[in-house]
Design an enzyme around this catalytic site. Structure first.
Site, PDB file in Angstrom:
ATOM      1  N   GLU A   1      -5.562  -9.813  -0.863  1.00 50.85           N
ATOM      2  CA  GLU A   1      -4.504 -10.183  -1.809  1.00 50.85           C
ATOM      3  C   GLU A   1      -3.269  -9.402  -1.395  1.00 50.85           C
ATOM      4  O   GLU A   1      -3.311  -8.173  -1.281  1.00 50.85           O
ATOM      5  CB  GLU A   1      -4.908  -9.854  -3.252  1.00 50.85           C
ATOM      6  CG  GLU A   1      -5.926 -10.843  -3.833  1.00 50.85           C
ATOM      7  CD  GLU A   1      -5.496 -12.306  -3.743  1.00 50.85           C
ATOM      8  OE1 GLU A   1      -4.284 -12.595  -3.825  1.00 50.85           O
ATOM      9  OE2 GLU A   1      -6.375 -13.169  -3.573  1.00 50.85           O
TER      10      GLU A   1
ATOM     11  N   CYS B   1       3.070  -6.866  -7.389  1.00 55.98           N
ATOM     12  CA  CYS B   1       3.015  -8.008  -6.468  1.00 55.98           C
ATOM     13  C   CYS B   1       3.514  -9.262  -7.159  1.00 55.98           C
ATOM     14  O   CYS B   1       4.021 -10.170  -6.520  1.00 55.98           O
ATOM     15  CB  CYS B   1       1.592  -8.204  -5.973  1.00 55.98           C
ATOM     16  SG  CYS B   1       0.403  -8.299  -7.304  1.00 55.98           S
TER      17      CYS B   1
ATOM     18  N   GLN C   1       9.345   4.550  -0.489  1.00 57.47           N
ATOM     19  CA  GLN C   1       9.758   3.418  -1.319  1.00 57.47           C
ATOM     20  C   GLN C   1      11.250   3.520  -1.641  1.00 57.47           C
ATOM     21  O   GLN C   1      11.977   2.532  -1.580  1.00 57.47           O
ATOM     22  CB  GLN C   1       8.965   3.435  -2.636  1.00 57.47           C
ATOM     23  CG  GLN C   1       7.652   2.694  -2.588  1.00 57.47           C
ATOM     24  CD  GLN C   1       7.891   1.202  -2.483  1.00 57.47           C
ATOM     25  OE1 GLN C   1       7.858   0.654  -1.395  1.00 57.47           O
ATOM     26  NE2 GLN C   1       8.150   0.543  -3.589  1.00 57.47           N
TER      27      GLN C   1
HETATM   28  P1  NAP Z   1      -0.086  -1.244   2.200  1.00 56.07           P
HETATM   29  O1  NAP Z   1       0.853  -0.322   2.860  1.00 56.07           O
HETATM   30  O2  NAP Z   1      -0.449  -2.487   2.905  1.00 56.07           O
HETATM   31  O3  NAP Z   1      -1.385  -0.377   1.872  1.00 56.07           O
HETATM   32  C1  NAP Z   1      -2.479  -0.924   1.168  1.00 56.07           C
HETATM   33  C2  NAP Z   1      -3.714  -0.109   1.498  1.00 56.07           C
HETATM   34  O4  NAP Z   1      -4.036  -0.301   2.878  1.00 56.07           O
HETATM   35  C3  NAP Z   1      -3.540   1.393   1.324  1.00 56.07           C
HETATM   36  O5  NAP Z   1      -4.749   1.943   0.859  1.00 56.07           O
HETATM   37  C4  NAP Z   1      -3.244   1.871   2.737  1.00 56.07           C
HETATM   38  O6  NAP Z   1      -3.555   3.230   2.953  1.00 56.07           O
HETATM   39  C5  NAP Z   1      -4.172   0.958   3.518  1.00 56.07           C
HETATM   40  N1  NAP Z   1      -3.812   0.794   4.929  1.00 56.07           N
HETATM   41  C6  NAP Z   1      -2.599   0.924   5.510  1.00 56.07           C
HETATM   42  N2  NAP Z   1      -2.695   0.683   6.841  1.00 56.07           N
HETATM   43  C7  NAP Z   1      -3.987   0.394   7.105  1.00 56.07           C
HETATM   44  C8  NAP Z   1      -4.723   0.054   8.275  1.00 56.07           C
HETATM   45  N3  NAP Z   1      -4.138  -0.018   9.465  1.00 56.07           N
HETATM   46  N4  NAP Z   1      -6.043  -0.195   8.155  1.00 56.07           N
HETATM   47  C9  NAP Z   1      -6.654  -0.135   6.953  1.00 56.07           C
HETATM   48  N5  NAP Z   1      -6.025   0.210   5.807  1.00 56.07           N
HETATM   49  C10 NAP Z   1      -4.701   0.445   5.886  1.00 56.07           C
HETATM   50  O7  NAP Z   1       0.467  -1.673   0.753  1.00 56.07           O
HETATM   51  P2  NAP Z   1       1.018  -0.715  -0.397  1.00 56.07           P
HETATM   52  O8  NAP Z   1       2.374  -0.227  -0.027  1.00 56.07           O
HETATM   53  O9  NAP Z   1      -0.010   0.287  -0.787  1.00 56.07           O
HETATM   54  O10 NAP Z   1       1.149  -1.733  -1.618  1.00 56.07           O
HETATM   55  C11 NAP Z   1       2.235  -2.551  -1.816  1.00 56.07           C
HETATM   56  C12 NAP Z   1       1.928  -3.971  -1.348  1.00 56.07           C
HETATM   57  O11 NAP Z   1       0.752  -4.427  -2.008  1.00 56.07           O
HETATM   58  C13 NAP Z   1       3.016  -4.968  -1.725  1.00 56.07           C
HETATM   59  O12 NAP Z   1       3.218  -5.850  -0.642  1.00 56.07           O
HETATM   60  C14 NAP Z   1       2.413  -5.720  -2.913  1.00 56.07           C
HETATM   61  O13 NAP Z   1       2.922  -7.027  -3.104  1.00 56.07           O
HETATM   62  C15 NAP Z   1       0.966  -5.736  -2.531  1.00 56.07           C
HETATM   63  N6  NAP Z   1       0.114  -5.935  -3.715  1.00 56.07           N
HETATM   64  C16 NAP Z   1      -0.524  -7.141  -3.830  1.00 56.07           C
HETATM   65  C17 NAP Z   1      -1.299  -7.405  -4.958  1.00 56.07           C
HETATM   66  C18 NAP Z   1      -2.016  -8.718  -5.104  1.00 56.07           C
HETATM   67  O14 NAP Z   1      -2.968  -8.784  -5.866  1.00 56.07           O
HETATM   68  N7  NAP Z   1      -1.600  -9.766  -4.416  1.00 56.07           N
HETATM   69  C19 NAP Z   1      -1.443  -6.425  -5.943  1.00 56.07           C
HETATM   70  C20 NAP Z   1      -0.776  -5.210  -5.785  1.00 56.07           C
HETATM   71  C21 NAP Z   1      -0.010  -4.974  -4.651  1.00 56.07           C
HETATM   72  P3  NAP Z   1      -2.431   4.397   2.841  1.00 56.07           P
HETATM   73  O15 NAP Z   1      -1.314   3.849   2.023  1.00 56.07           O
HETATM   74  O16 NAP Z   1      -3.139   5.510   2.194  1.00 56.07           O
HETATM   75  O17 NAP Z   1      -2.028   4.724   4.242  1.00 56.07           O
END
Ligand code: NAP
Length: 482
Positions: free
Chosen positions: A251, A285, A332
């Site tokens: 997601e 999101c 951010q």
């Molecule tokens: P993110 O940077 O993609 O990180 C999400 C998770 O993935 C974190 O736990 C992060 O760990 C981990 N991660 C990062 N790089 C990785 C890799 N190479 N391999 C495996 N895991 C990895 O996203 P975020 O900044 O936390 O969240 C914001 C995003 O989430 C926005 O785009 C938002 O729209 C989306 N979101 C979507 C939904 C939905 O249901 N559609 C809900 C909420 C948020 P670390 O951060 O600890 O490095």
């Protein structure tokens, strides 16, 4: 107000035991001089151990009746309820979500645990007539095994629970990698749940996504992955899972739209749009980051937005009156301010909040709505994930739908109108997983399917009954008797 009274220590938990690791100090985004806690990162070497522990715990867990599993989830709900104030306060201090919203999120976590606890006493299959009357044929859901769970920081309680609760009731064990920006909250949740969970059933690893998260994807002996986060990371995770033939769901991001038609009740629309765009400082999101309005009501809408945004209270996360708090982190803050600078250069300000109700240095950003750019502009296409929205004008209803669908994302979409025909047409023609009339883009309920179309999701759904489909697979059984 922003000063946190105690410094919380966050540890990974494997097989019920805390793991020490490299320490990082976590500061409060509402007051960057305030230390909220210390995180202890593990290295990616422990991922294998966590997965093996989970494999063993899963076998015993899967052998319990649904009712017994449900009772454990109910106990988790009770523990979360007992600790709800502390958890909400820690999360608000760690990632800046206003305490009022954070309490609502913890309440949702409790509801989710209870919803899936009840699934333990419901049917998990069908009896299917066989061609031979002496064959009893049935299908049943069976567990996947060990599920890898990777979560973002913006819903530090609800998202992990909406993945883990259905995974557990389906008979799986879990290795969970929370976002580092919300890992103190993850650690607190683990401490609370450990009191009622069998050891090793949920193992939680604190470490960076690039190291610990990536090892979980590439090397760990997991049977499924549930990921929520950015589209970029989600696509990376999906590619690895596909190459290993691991069941996955991702997601991801959104660029959600709120459409306002000429017959809308403008006061109600403005109130829903501001809530959709600016609560959680726009870091949802499902946040409304595009507003598309019929040109006939554009001047009136702009006036109302200007007045309403000016009155929004931007304050510390523990301020009960704050409409929005700071954004979650320095990264951010810098990323969003990059979009704000672009907007100030290439667009026109329609509405902007002027004051910050805090004396502290924190990651505060004034909510901003701009216009004067077209639907192809970066500001109308990229996910800003901050208190920012772009206003776009439509000639008529058809053009409004065209603009609404003009995005790579497809998570949620709203329309404000009292016209029943147009409401239906919008519900039908909107290319989004969640479509709403006279409601904000955010706020889909836990018992309903949640997920996006296009680049917002792997086209799977979370929450409600849809989650049970993901966390299990179907076995078709037949037995000849007589
Ligand atoms: P993110 O940077 O993609 O990180 C999400 C998770 O993935 C974190 O736990 C992060 O760990 C981990 N991660 C990062 N790089 C990785 C890799 N190479 N391999 C495996 N895991 C990895 O996203 P975020 O900044 O936390 O969240 C914001 C995003 O989430 C926005 O785009 C938002 O729209 C989306 N979101 C979507 C939904 C939905 O249901 N559609 C809900 C909420 C948020 P670390 O951060 O600890 O490095």
């Amino acid at each position: 107000m922003a000063v946190t009274s105690q410094v919380y220590e966050g540890y990974s938990v494997i097989n019920g035991k805390q793991h020490d690791g490299e320490a990082t100090t976590i500061h409060n985004p509402s007051n960057t001089a305030d230390r909220v806690g210390i995180l202890h990162d593990v290295s990616s070497h422990v991922v294998e151990e966590a997965t093996e522990v989970a494999k063993r715990a899963q076998q015993e867990w899967a052998s319990l009746s649904g009712l017994k599993k449900g009772a454990t989830l109910e106990n988790m709900a009770v523990k979360l309820e007992e600790n709800k104030e502390d958890i909400a306060t820690l999360a608000s201090s760690e990632m800046g979500k206003p305490i009022k919203e954070m309490k609502g999120e913890v309440a949702r976590g409790i509801q989710l645990l209870r919803y899936y606890a009840a699934e333990g006493s419901r049917s998990d299959g069908d009896v299917i007539p066989a061609t031979d009357p002496q064959v009893h044929q049935y299908s049943k859901r069976v567990p996947l095994g060990v599920v890898g769970v990777i979560t973002p920081w913006n819903f530090p309680v609800a998202i992990p629970i909406w993945k883990m609760a259905p995974a557990l009731i389906c008979g799986n064990a879990i290795v969970w990698k929370p976002a580092k920006q919300a890992a103190l909250t993850a650690s607190k949740l683990m401490n609370v749940f450990q009191e009622v969970l069998p050891s090793g059933l949920i193992n939680m690893l604190i470490g960076s996504g690039r190291q610990v998260g990536n090892t979980l994807l590439e090397k760990a002996n997991i049977d499924a992955l549930s990921f929520t986060g950015s589209t970029e990371t989600g696509m990376h995770a999906a590619a690895i899972c596909a190459s290993r033939n691991i069941k996955y769901q991702t997601e991801m991001g959104g660029k959600n739209v709120a459409v306002v038609l000429e017959d809308a009740d403008l006061d109600k629309a403005v109130s829903a749009i501001l809530s959709g765009a600016f609560t959680s400082a726009g870091q949802k999101c499902t946040a409304s980051s595009r507003i598309v309005a019929d040109k006939k009501i554009m001047p009136a809408l702009k006036d109302k937005l200007k007045t309403a945004v000016a009155g929004l209270r931007v304050g510390e996360a523990l301020d009960e009156q704050a409409f929005l708090g700071p954004v979650s982190s320095k990264d951010q803050y810098e990323k969003i301010n990059g979009y704000v600078s672009l907007a100030k250069k290439e667009a026109n300000v329609v509405a902007e909040a002027q004051t910050i109700a805090s004396d502290y240095e924190g990651y505060y950003i004034h909510p901003l709505i701009v216009d004067g750019v077209d639907a192809n502009h970066t500001l109308a296409q990229e996910e800003v994930f901050g208190p920012f929205a772009v206003l776009l004008e439509a000639e008529d209803f058809d053009e409004a739908i065209e603009i609404a669908n003009h995005t790579d994302y497809g998570l949620s979409a709203s329309i404000f109108t009292n016209d029943l025909n147009r409401s239906h047409q919008f519900l039908e023609r909107s290319e989004a997983g969640m479509v709403r009339v006279n409601l904000e883009t955010a706020g889909v309920e836990f018992q309903a399917p949640f997920g996006g179309m296009k680049m917002s999701s792997s086209h799977t759904r979370e929450q409600g009954q849809a989650a049970l489909e993901f966390y299990s697979e179907t076995k078709t059984c037949a037995i000849k008797h007589g």
